[in-house]
Motif scaffolding. Structure first.
Motif, PDB file in Angstrom:
ATOM      1  N   ASN A 122       0.834  -1.208   0.000  1.00 59.58           N
ATOM      2  CA  ASN A 122       0.000   0.000   0.000  1.00 59.58           C
ATOM      3  C   ASN A 122       0.869   1.258   0.000  1.00 59.58           C
ATOM      4  OD1 ASN A 122       0.886  -0.027   2.663  1.00 59.58           O
ATOM      5  ND2 ASN A 122      -1.085   0.620   3.507  1.00 59.58           N
ATOM      6  N   THR A 127      -2.480   0.819  -7.267  1.00 55.25           N
ATOM      7  CA  THR A 127      -3.517  -0.111  -6.838  1.00 55.25           C
ATOM      8  C   THR A 127      -3.064  -0.843  -5.580  1.00 55.25           C
ATOM      9  OG1 THR A 127      -3.920  -0.506  -9.205  1.00 55.25           O
ATOM     10  CG2 THR A 127      -5.034  -1.963  -7.629  1.00 55.25           C
ATOM     11  N   PRO A 128      -3.534  -0.412  -4.418  1.00 54.17           N
ATOM     12  CA  PRO A 128      -3.162  -1.153  -3.210  1.00 54.17           C
ATOM     13  C   PRO A 128      -3.647  -2.601  -3.327  1.00 54.17           C
ATOM     14  CG  PRO A 128      -4.233   0.924  -2.669  1.00 54.17           C
ATOM     15  CD  PRO A 128      -4.420   0.725  -4.136  1.00 54.17           C
ATOM     16  N   LEU A 129      -2.843  -3.533  -2.833  1.00 54.43           N
ATOM     17  CA  LEU A 129      -3.158  -4.956  -3.013  1.00 54.43           C
ATOM     18  C   LEU A 129      -2.936  -5.721  -1.722  1.00 54.43           C
ATOM     19  CD1 LEU A 129      -1.329  -5.587  -6.421  1.00 54.43           C
ATOM     20  CD2 LEU A 129      -3.805  -5.558  -6.057  1.00 54.43           C
ATOM     21  N   PHE A 139       3.494 -16.078  -8.651  1.00 54.41           N
ATOM     22  CA  PHE A 139       4.466 -15.159  -9.271  1.00 54.41           C
ATOM     23  C   PHE A 139       5.755 -15.913  -9.626  1.00 54.41           C
ATOM     24  CE2 PHE A 139       1.661 -12.073  -7.458  1.00 54.41           C
ATOM     25  CZ  PHE A 139       1.823 -10.920  -8.229  1.00 54.41           C
ATOM     26  N   PRO A 182      10.727 -11.948  -6.326  1.00 53.77           N
ATOM     27  CA  PRO A 182      11.362 -10.635  -6.185  1.00 53.77           C
ATOM     28  C   PRO A 182      10.322  -9.610  -5.706  1.00 53.77           C
ATOM     29  CG  PRO A 182      11.997 -11.655  -8.262  1.00 53.77           C
ATOM     30  CD  PRO A 182      10.906 -12.503  -7.679  1.00 53.77           C
ATOM     31  N   ARG A 184      10.329  -6.619  -6.227  1.00 56.77           N
ATOM     32  CA  ARG A 184      10.099  -5.775  -7.407  1.00 56.77           C
ATOM     33  C   ARG A 184       8.809  -6.157  -8.145  1.00 56.77           C
ATOM     34  NH1 ARG A 184      11.760  -7.097 -12.638  1.00 56.77           N
ATOM     35  NH2 ARG A 184      12.971  -8.826 -11.804  1.00 56.77           N
ATOM     36  N   MET A 185       8.583  -7.462  -8.280  1.00 53.04           N
ATOM     37  CA  MET A 185       7.397  -7.903  -9.030  1.00 53.04           C
ATOM     38  C   MET A 185       6.098  -7.517  -8.338  1.00 53.04           C
ATOM     39  SD  MET A 185       8.372 -11.466 -10.753  1.00 53.04           S
ATOM     40  CE  MET A 185       9.619 -11.409 -12.041  1.00 53.04           C
ATOM     41  N   GLU A 188       5.693  -3.768  -8.722  1.00 50.68           N
ATOM     42  CA  GLU A 188       5.275  -3.424 -10.085  1.00 50.68           C
ATOM     43  C   GLU A 188       3.817  -3.811 -10.313  1.00 50.68           C
ATOM     44  OE1 GLU A 188       8.318  -5.290 -12.435  1.00 50.68           O
ATOM     45  OE2 GLU A 188       9.640  -3.545 -12.303  1.00 50.68           O
ATOM     46  N   GLU A 189       3.383  -4.860  -9.680  1.00 47.90           N
ATOM     47  CA  GLU A 189       1.981  -5.271  -9.790  1.00 47.90           C
ATOM     48  C   GLU A 189       1.050  -4.197  -9.219  1.00 47.90           C
ATOM     49  OE1 GLU A 189       1.239  -7.879 -11.439  1.00 47.90           O
ATOM     50  OE2 GLU A 189      -0.899  -8.100 -11.019  1.00 47.90           O
ATOM     51  N   ALA A 190       1.499  -3.610  -8.083  1.00 49.21           N
ATOM     52  CA  ALA A 190       0.692  -2.545  -7.471  1.00 49.21           C
ATOM     53  C   ALA A 190       0.892  -1.217  -8.199  1.00 49.21           C
ATOM     54  CB  ALA A 190       1.059  -2.402  -5.999  1.00 49.21           C
ATOM     55  N   GLY A 191       2.047  -1.037  -8.826  1.00 47.71           N
ATOM     56  CA  GLY A 191       2.319   0.190  -9.569  1.00 47.71           C
ATOM     57  C   GLY A 191       2.809   1.315  -8.661  1.00 47.71           C
ATOM     58  N   LEU A 219      13.651  -2.512  -5.273  1.00 45.95           N
ATOM     59  CA  LEU A 219      13.427  -2.912  -6.672  1.00 45.95           C
ATOM     60  C   LEU A 219      14.603  -3.699  -7.233  1.00 45.95           C
ATOM     61  CD1 LEU A 219      11.880   0.377  -8.138  1.00 45.95           C
ATOM     62  CD2 LEU A 219      10.674  -1.745  -7.553  1.00 45.95           C
ATOM     63  N   ASP A 220      15.715  -3.693  -6.522  1.00 43.07           N
ATOM     64  CA  ASP A 220      16.917  -4.363  -7.035  1.00 43.07           C
ATOM     65  C   ASP A 220      16.887  -5.860  -6.719  1.00 43.07           C
ATOM     66  OD1 ASP A 220      19.386  -5.121  -7.902  1.00 43.07           O
ATOM     67  OD2 ASP A 220      20.516  -4.077  -6.333  1.00 43.07           O
TER      68      ASP A 220
ATOM     69  N   ARG B  10       2.123  -5.235 -14.997  1.00 41.15           N
ATOM     70  CA  ARG B  10       0.779  -5.465 -15.544  1.00 41.15           C
ATOM     71  C   ARG B  10       0.731  -6.768 -16.311  1.00 41.15           C
ATOM     72  NH1 ARG B  10       0.770  -1.446 -13.076  1.00 41.15           N
ATOM     73  NH2 ARG B  10       0.035  -3.023 -11.653  1.00 41.15           N
ATOM     74  N   PHE B  13      -1.700 -10.613 -13.862  1.00 46.37           N
ATOM     75  CA  PHE B  13      -2.107 -11.200 -12.590  1.00 46.37           C
ATOM     76  C   PHE B  13      -3.450 -10.619 -12.164  1.00 46.37           C
ATOM     77  CE2 PHE B  13       1.179 -13.925 -11.205  1.00 46.37           C
ATOM     78  CZ  PHE B  13       2.303 -13.503 -11.894  1.00 46.37           C
ATOM     79  N   ALA B  23      -6.684  -9.463  -3.367  1.00 45.39           N
ATOM     80  CA  ALA B  23      -7.736  -8.548  -3.794  1.00 45.39           C
ATOM     81  C   ALA B  23      -7.242  -7.131  -3.719  1.00 45.39           C
ATOM     82  CB  ALA B  23      -8.951  -8.703  -2.884  1.00 45.39           C
TER      83      ALA B  23
END
Lengths: 420, 420
Positions: A122, A127-129, A139, A182, A184-185, A188-191, A219-220, B10, B13, B23
């Motif tokens: 968050n 997009t909080p996840l 993943f 990672p 990082r993934m 990146e999913e949350a942006g 992120l590394d 993106r 997922f 969620a």
């Protein structure tokens, strides 16, 4: 620096005499088969042993029952917010089994079923996840072997030689093969939003143990890990999910990881202000000293692993590591740092993982002031404790990576000492 | 073939929907801190956990109590001369913890104290020698990570798909970091006579399990090991000393190693004549088939590790290995071998050690015939089971390195099947 041991043909083992039962077999004929007297004394050769259903999950044999984690009662107010130490004096190689791997927690090792596990991303994200454990398993995964060292490892030694054993002076460390996703993934999913510059990470235990990590590091190579040495994390190592922050102090490797919040600034939490900073002589503190600089220790001989034989062949061995990359070389001194010999690395140095070194010597039976000195791929050389004290004074607890000295006496016993 | 997973920005997922609690956090404000309802349900965040003295030597958490070695009752006449299997379906990475690492013994796991341990080097040597454990510790040591695979691994599959789980079809394998003394050094210490061409190695247990090894291999990379994954060998893995014969069938890795005799010829012992040879269709046997050829298996999804979610991101993962060197590539098929995709190796292949591979797919929810196909640095490609049967017939027990097929159904369950 890495190589196979030299061919030891006639290398003096016989000349020096082997200890105990090590001996020439008498006579040419007897040499062809085991001495029947020895055979009679071998009950294990005359009866069944345990079946394969005896140990669905095995433990160490009873004879190794002293190779365990140990804590030091006086170090903290209680054992729930405390630390125990890997028995590095009794291990070889580089992998630390989970069962005896150093652990430290601030409100106890909690019981968190996988089904109840949640990880929130968050803060400054598009997009909080919230992820379940099952989500994380979907993943892409990576595997890396990394050391984890507590910033306080060797911390009791700032004021002088204190603890008599490598387990206690240098045992707040372990080295495991992690599998996970990672970080990082997930970010990146949350942006991550452009204004995000840090992450604040915290655990699901009562202490939460929150720490701030620069976004670049997050992120590394940070890893959201769920396996160590192939199997699930043990309860005390953060089951079901912990964070790995390769090369950086262990306090940041959040166990029972429950939240990663993207922020603009560091949170300046308790764990990075009143703790885990290095108080200097003038009372100010160095902060953000996350990276564990190159360090090494001789694990044998050492106070808990004395020499048990007379003069002759002796294996000197130890561990070296660096949070800045791979170990490139380790030197060993037998005279308290006056002269040095380059040790043999058992394998080429790995990035931010333990290296095992060996120096095979012909011990003349006289006392030694044993030291090891690590170098890493950046060219950094492990300093003496006095060199560190000149800059940092005597008020620090953390980040003591000074050269350790063991005084090995002629009788083979060893003691933690300092050389001026 | 080895790389970091691609950036998954993106990557679908979210589009595919995350399972269970995965969620979006509702609302912008709520996203900034954990849902208080969730917090109330987290008892572990509100009480002490275990102290650091709770587990001097830790075991896996109770929730992982099914990740254990298992045996198959009907496979052998009793469980003392039998085998159990590593739970490879539930592990990740490459290291196998000793506690759940495959074991096989022929007269039970014996209790042999270090103090009583002796190793004799005799036969065609200049000076027959007996070493104590303490003697061995004085020789130069090496560290290597090697797989050990039983020659009978997958042996039940010669006649067709038999056992429903990777643990049982491919679990006679483990992979550990060994520390020990090159056998070469001990042989050179004794002085091998020019007429010596083989060694005969045997264990201290009642079976003795004697095997012949060509002298060239004994002098090359065989290891007299006393530690695995850093700590002492477990009882069931040969405490205090076992032989490692890298890349060669596990039966030769003598546990409780007590004797190495240099000979002119192979002994042709029970373990290398009536056992551990490959009976061909015409009744003759291939012998000296020591090397374990390249092989692989998908560990998840698999019968014991079904898919528990719907369509969308799915991690396909498994293990690959070769007794002839490093794994160079693994391909995965989802259609029973008609088409192949190259998987990602988690790390560059290591010499005669397990490699972990991953293939990250977007599963459409339809059934799959999953296969993996290993290639090693010699250019060897893992064959189909039918290709092996064409040459060796159906009478063999050992050395089945054929491609395994899992039929993964639309409901996520998997089954051991064969494709023609």
């Amino acid at each position: 620096m890495t190589d196979r041991p030299g061919a030891p043909t006639r290398r003096g083992f016989l000349k020096a005499g082997l200890a105990g039962g090590g001996a020439l077999v008498a006579g040419g004929a007897a040499a062809q088969e085991p001495d029947p007297l020895i055979t009679e004394k071998q009950p294990w050769a005359q009866m069944w042993g345990d079946g394969v259903d005896a140990t669905p999950y095995g433990m160490p044999i009873e004879y190794e029952s002293d190779v365990i984690r140990r804590n030091v009662g006086w170090l903290t107010a209680d054992t729930i917010s405390s630390v125990n130490f890997s028995p590095i004096h009794a291990l070889d190689g580089t992998i630390t089994p989970q069962g005896c791997a150093f652990e430290r927690h601030h409100s106890g090792a909690i019981d968190l079923p996988k089904e109840d596990y949640r990880l929130m991303i968050n803060g400054l994200v598009e997009t909080p996840l919230v992820f379940t454990y099952a989500d994380l398993e979907r993943f892409p995964r990576v595997n890396h072997t990394y050391f984890l060292e507590c910033a306080a490892n060797s911390g009791m030694e700032w004021a002088g030689a204190q603890l008599n054993g490598a387990q206690f002076t240098h045992g707040m460390i372990h080295n495991m093969e992690y599998s996970g996703v990672p970080l990082r993934m997930l970010l990146e999913e949350a942006g991550v939003k452009p204004e995000g510059k840090w992450v604040y990470v915290e655990g699901a235990d009562a202490s939460s143990n929150g720490r701030s990590i620069p976004l670049d590091k997050a992120l590394d190579d940070c890893l959201v890990a769920f396996k160590a040495n192939g199997e699930a994390l043990r309860k005390e190592h953060g089951y079901p999910v912990r964070l790995c922050v390769p090369g950086w102090e262990g306090n940041m490797w959040i166990k029972w990881l429950r939240r990663v919040e993207v922020t603009t600034e560091a949170v300046e939490s308790r764990e990075e202000t009143s703790k885990y900073t290095d108080t200097l002589a003038d009372g100010t503190s160095r902060k953000w000293t996350w990276v564990m600089d190159a360090k090494s220790v001789i694990t044998s001989p050492s106070p808990q692993s004395p020499i048990t034989h007379g003069p002759g062949p002796l294996v000197i061995t130890g561990l070296a590591w660096s949070g800045r990359g791979a170990i490139s070389r380790v030197d060993v001194s037998r005279d308290g740092g006056k002269s040095w010999q380059t040790a043999r690395l058992a394998q080429p140095g790995q990035n931010m993982a333990l290296s095992r070194f060996y120096l095979d010597i012909d011990w003349d039976g006289s006392e030694m002031l044993l030291q090891s000195r690590a170098m890493d791929e950046t060219g950094y050389v492990q300093p003496t404790k006095n060199a560190l004290r000149e800059i940092r004074g005597l008020n620090s607890i953390y980040h003591n990576n000074g050269i350790q000295t063991w005084w090995v006496k002629a009788n083979g016993e060893a003691e933690n000492v300092e050389v001026s």
